[in-house]
Write an enzyme that holds these catalytic residues in place. Structure first.
Site, PDB file in Angstrom:
ATOM      1  N   LYS A 152      36.836  48.016  49.748  1.00 38.64           N
ATOM      2  CA  LYS A 152      37.066  46.948  50.724  1.00 38.64           C
ATOM      3  C   LYS A 152      38.544  46.909  51.073  1.00 38.64           C
ATOM      4  CE  LYS A 152      36.797  41.832  50.795  1.00 38.64           C
ATOM      5  NZ  LYS A 152      36.307  40.651  50.040  1.00 38.64           N
ATOM      6  N   ASP A 183      33.517  40.771  44.135  1.00 36.62           N
ATOM      7  CA  ASP A 183      34.625  41.369  44.884  1.00 36.62           C
ATOM      8  C   ASP A 183      35.886  41.252  44.032  1.00 36.62           C
ATOM      9  OD1 ASP A 183      32.579  41.219  46.791  1.00 36.62           O
ATOM     10  OD2 ASP A 183      33.970  40.829  48.434  1.00 36.62           O
ATOM     11  N   LYS A 233      33.709  47.887  53.273  1.00 39.80           N
ATOM     12  CA  LYS A 233      33.812  46.523  53.778  1.00 39.80           C
ATOM     13  C   LYS A 233      35.200  46.269  54.341  1.00 39.80           C
ATOM     14  CE  LYS A 233      33.491  41.643  52.326  1.00 39.80           C
ATOM     15  NZ  LYS A 233      33.127  40.719  51.218  1.00 39.80           N
TER      16      LYS A 233
END
Length: 331
Positions: free
Chosen positions: A231, A168, A267
């Protein structure tokens, strides 16, 4: 069920296993600059979502089980220890009490991943051995992303070498705020290359991007540069995941898929702590992108406290009684 024909327990696949991986494409500035966002219309649609979709009884239980399979169970605290991470991994392996899972007919249900800082990767990999649950690591100077660029790239390589299957990353918000789309593209492409076979989630930190139009454009640029997921947030910003931001990002994903044929995951992270909120997000995914995105290879919740509330709701479904929240600790 949220996705007919798709098993709720299919939790152990990275996007590149089930889907051709998004290879990215050259930066198309014309496409980026055409991306706009009608804030009033977006907020109006988002405001109406919680009241329009309601599921009950066994249907609600099925949706909540799907939500569990899509959670990135996360600990990102300065006082993390190997013991805490091991307990979190045990929860990922069995996110809901065993007798409840048996009653639901889902004895093999797990979360989608466990997400940790780099120093905790080895502990997580050891604790999850044999489970098929991937370890995700936050990287690139998380959460601010302001460390020297070569160190951010090197950090990715170190985390992949340590066993992280998902990375991430955080983008440089200044590229978005100054309209430096080439800079954002080049940065994201370098991060993607450093990940190798590990899949990469691009954290936009949407609460710091200023406008929904910026969110739309940043989403497109990151996908063009090869992001496997986009995300919302690090969870550390003042404003994290919201329904208006989600709607903008989902429509960018839909446009990218229609134009290229490649599916990119989504996400939302930060601020999603109640089971009823998870249901709203899942309903929005279904409406905007369809059932295929209701699987953990294309959708994740960046949340941990969410799991405790879902477990309470599932216990109520099975037994007819609510338990105290302290009985559902994460680690």
């Amino acid at each position: 069920m949220p996705g007919h024909g798709a098993s709720t327990t299919d939790t152990h696949h990275l996007p590149q296993t089930l889907e051709p991986r998004n290879p990215g494409q050259p930066l198309d500035l014309d496409w980026v600059m055409r991306a706009t966002a009608n804030r009033s219309a977006i907020e109006r649609r988002a405001a109406g979502l919680p009241g329009r979709r309601s599921v009950k009884k066994e249907y609600q239980a099925a949706w909540l089980a799907r939500a569990v399979s899509c959670i990135d169970l996360t600990t990102l605290a300065g006082d993390d220890t190997p013991g805490r991470v091991a307990r979190l991994c045990a929860k990922a392996r069995q996110p809901v009490r065993a007798d409840l899972l048996e009653a639901l007919g889902l004895p093999n249900l797990t979360t989608g991943a466990v997400c940790v800082y780099h120093d905790m990767i080895a502990s997580a990999v050891a604790a999850l051995q044999g489970s098929g649950i991937p370890v995700a690591a936050v990287s690139t100077g998380f959460p601010a992303g302001l460390s020297p660029f070569h160190l951010r790239v090197a950090e990715i390589g170190e985390s992949v070498a340590a066993g992280a299957a998902e990375i991430d990353i955080v983008i440089s918000r200044r590229h978005v705020l100054t309209g430096n789309w080439q800079g954002l593209y080049d940065e994201m492409a370098a991060f993607r290359a450093a990940c190798g076979t590990a899949h990469v989630k691009a954290i936009l930190a949407t609460g710091e991007l200023g406008t929904l139009q910026n969110v739309a454009r940043a989403s497109l640029v990151c996908m063009m540069a090869g992001a496997d997921f986009i995300k919302t947030s690090t969870g550390k910003e003042g404003v994290n995941a919201t329904l208006p931001v989600t709607l903008v990002m989902l429509r960018a994903i839909r446009d990218y898929h229609q134009a290229t044929g490649f599916r990119v995951g989504y996400k939302p992270a930060g601020g999603i702590s109640k089971a009823k909120d998870a249901l709203v997000y899942l309903a929005l995914i279904k409406e905007e992108l369809g059932n295929r995105w209701l699987m953990p290879d294309l959708f994740r919740f960046g949340a941990s406290s969410l799991l405790g509330d879902i477990e309470r709701q599932l216990e109520h479904h099975v037994t007819g009684a609510y338990s105290a929240s302290w009985r559902h600790a994460m680690s």
